[in-house]
Scaffold this active site. Structure first.
Site, PDB file in Angstrom:
ATOM      1  NE  ARG A  11      41.887  39.892  32.720  1.00 40.34           N
ATOM      2  CZ  ARG A  11      42.651  39.329  33.654  1.00 40.34           C
ATOM      3  NH1 ARG A  11      43.880  39.015  33.379  1.00 40.34           N
ATOM      4  NH2 ARG A  11      42.169  39.061  34.853  1.00 40.34           N
ATOM      5  CB  THR A  12      37.322  45.071  31.261  1.00 43.70           C
ATOM      6  OG1 THR A  12      37.391  43.684  30.948  1.00 43.70           O
ATOM      7  CG2 THR A  12      36.389  45.761  30.295  1.00 43.70           C
ATOM      8  CE  LYS A  35      26.822  58.095  51.649  1.00 43.43           C
ATOM      9  NZ  LYS A  35      27.037  59.505  51.278  1.00 43.43           N
ATOM     10  NE  ARG A  69      33.328  43.718  33.726  1.00 45.43           N
ATOM     11  CZ  ARG A  69      34.418  42.948  33.605  1.00 45.43           C
ATOM     12  NH1 ARG A  69      34.991  42.448  34.682  1.00 45.43           N
ATOM     13  NH2 ARG A  69      34.927  42.682  32.416  1.00 45.43           N
ATOM     14  CG  HIS A 120      33.227  41.170  28.148  1.00 45.18           C
ATOM     15  ND1 HIS A 120      33.627  42.465  27.880  1.00 45.18           N
ATOM     16  CD2 HIS A 120      34.111  40.690  29.071  1.00 45.18           C
ATOM     17  CE1 HIS A 120      34.698  42.753  28.609  1.00 45.18           C
ATOM     18  NE2 HIS A 120      35.001  41.698  29.334  1.00 45.18           N
TER      19      HIS A 120
HETATM   20  N1   CP Z   1      38.503  39.461  30.457  1.00 52.60           N
HETATM   21  C1   CP Z   1      38.017  40.261  31.440  1.00 52.60           C
HETATM   22  O1   CP Z   1      36.912  40.800  31.341  1.00 52.60           O
HETATM   23  O2   CP Z   1      38.845  40.396  32.516  1.00 52.60           O
HETATM   24  P1   CP Z   1      38.570  41.332  33.767  1.00 52.60           P
HETATM   25  O3   CP Z   1      37.410  40.725  34.540  1.00 52.60           O
HETATM   26  O4   CP Z   1      39.849  41.338  34.564  1.00 52.60           O
HETATM   27  O5   CP Z   1      38.196  42.691  33.266  1.00 52.60           O
END
Ligand code: CP
Length: 317
Positions: A56-57, A84, A106, A134
């Site tokens: 999603r993100t 590496k 992320r 998040h």
């Molecule tokens: N909700 C969410 O962060 O989903 P993903 O891990 O698929 O990005």
């Protein structure tokens, strides 16, 4: 909004949250146009650097940047020179030398985006760091709740499940309490962190107590990848005690909505009929994620020379 980075919800002022949500609303209208694209970030380069899996993100940031006409580069960390032995800082310095304008990051370690943001001159957007934060998930969740209920102030929101390891829970608690909602939480005692009350939430002994009279029932994913040892006996028992089914949902208000950040573990956190049922807003969350991420990319990338929102929305490419 005048800030370089978006790293968490706790440092956002209530006015900034409202500005993001209010900017996302007209961006969402672009999705109904035949050409879902405006030129607001033409010439800018957005680099997605994801050190953890995401559907999603990552996709939503990519689509958001493309709908704003930015160039987008996705770095697969398992195929980069990180394997590496190149350091995190050298990796970002290298990408910066190619004139990246904004990073979306992320990482499994809490604080990693903050660490990078302090060291580079361009905006860093936290797309999830360990169990810490998040922020865009909480913003898209607030947008989705406001879209259904028309407000957040005074709403009763039940957040259920694995609170300890959930950056979504933490960010949502910050966002929802700042916006005036009342948050109750419930989950296995082993998955409720100490001192949670200090975040201004009510801890409920049972899931039924949490759902009773709620306007929003927010189910969390079991964060198996972050849990070290077994923190509940079996998945079956977890579902029996904490899963959302039709009987439990009847305890919420009749117009209550059901939310989940995804990915869903069906039959663990939520039953199929509820996940796919009329009260579910899970797909709306995903759609709104693109609009909210367009808003934050637009607000952060145009700090120096911000076009008006009307100018940004006027033209299609
Ligand atoms: N909700 C969410 O962060 O989903 P993903 O891990 O698929 O990005």
């Amino acid at each position: 909004m005048e800030r370089k980075d978006l790293l968490d919800i706790e440092s956002l002022a209530v006015e900034e949250i409202h500005e993001i949500l209010n900017t996302a609303a007209p961006f969402k209208e672009i999705f109904t146009r035949s050409v879902k694209r405006v030129p607001s970030l033409r010439g800018k380069t957005v680099v997605n650097v994801f050190f953890e899996p995401s559907t999603r993100t990552r996709t939503s940031f990519e689509l958001a940047a493309k709908r704003l006409s930015a160039d987008v580069v996705n770095i697969s960390t398992d195929r980069s020179s990180l394997v590496k032995g190149e350091s995190l800082v050298d990796t970002f310095d290298t990408l910066l030398a190619m004139k990246a304008d904004l990073f979306v990051m992320r990482h499994s370690s809490a604080g990693a985006p903050h660490f990078i943001a302090e060291r580079i001159p361009v905006p860093v957007l936290n797309a999830g760091d360990g169990a810490h934060s998040h922020p865009t998930q909480a913003l898209l969740d607030a947008f989705t709740i406001r879209e259904h209920h028309g407000r957040l102030e005074g709403l009763e929101v039940a957040i259920i499940g694995d609170i300890t390891f959930s950056r979504v829970a933490r960010s949502n608690i910050w966002a929802l309490t700042k916006l005036g909602a009342k948050v109750r939480v419930s989950g296995p005692a082993t998955l409720l962190p100490k001192g949670l009350e200090r975040m201004g939430v009510t801890i409920c002994r049972t899931v039924e107590e949490a759902i009773e009279g709620a306007d929003v029932v927010y189910m969390l994913r079991i964060q198996k990848e972050r849990q070290g040892s077994h923190l509940f006996p079996t998945i079956r028992e977890y579902y029996q005690l904490f899963g959302l089914n039709a009987e439990r949902l009847k305890l919420a208000k009749p117009d209550a909505i059901v939310m989940h950040p995804g990915p869903i573990n069906r039959g663990v956190e939520i039953s199929d009929d509820i996940a796919d049922g009329p009260q579910s807003r899970i797909h709306d969350q995903v759609t709104n994620g693109v609009a909210v991420r367009m808003a934050v990319l637009f607000l952060l990338a145009t700090q120096q020379k911000k076009p008006s929102l009307d100018e940004a929305l006027a033209a299609t490419e």
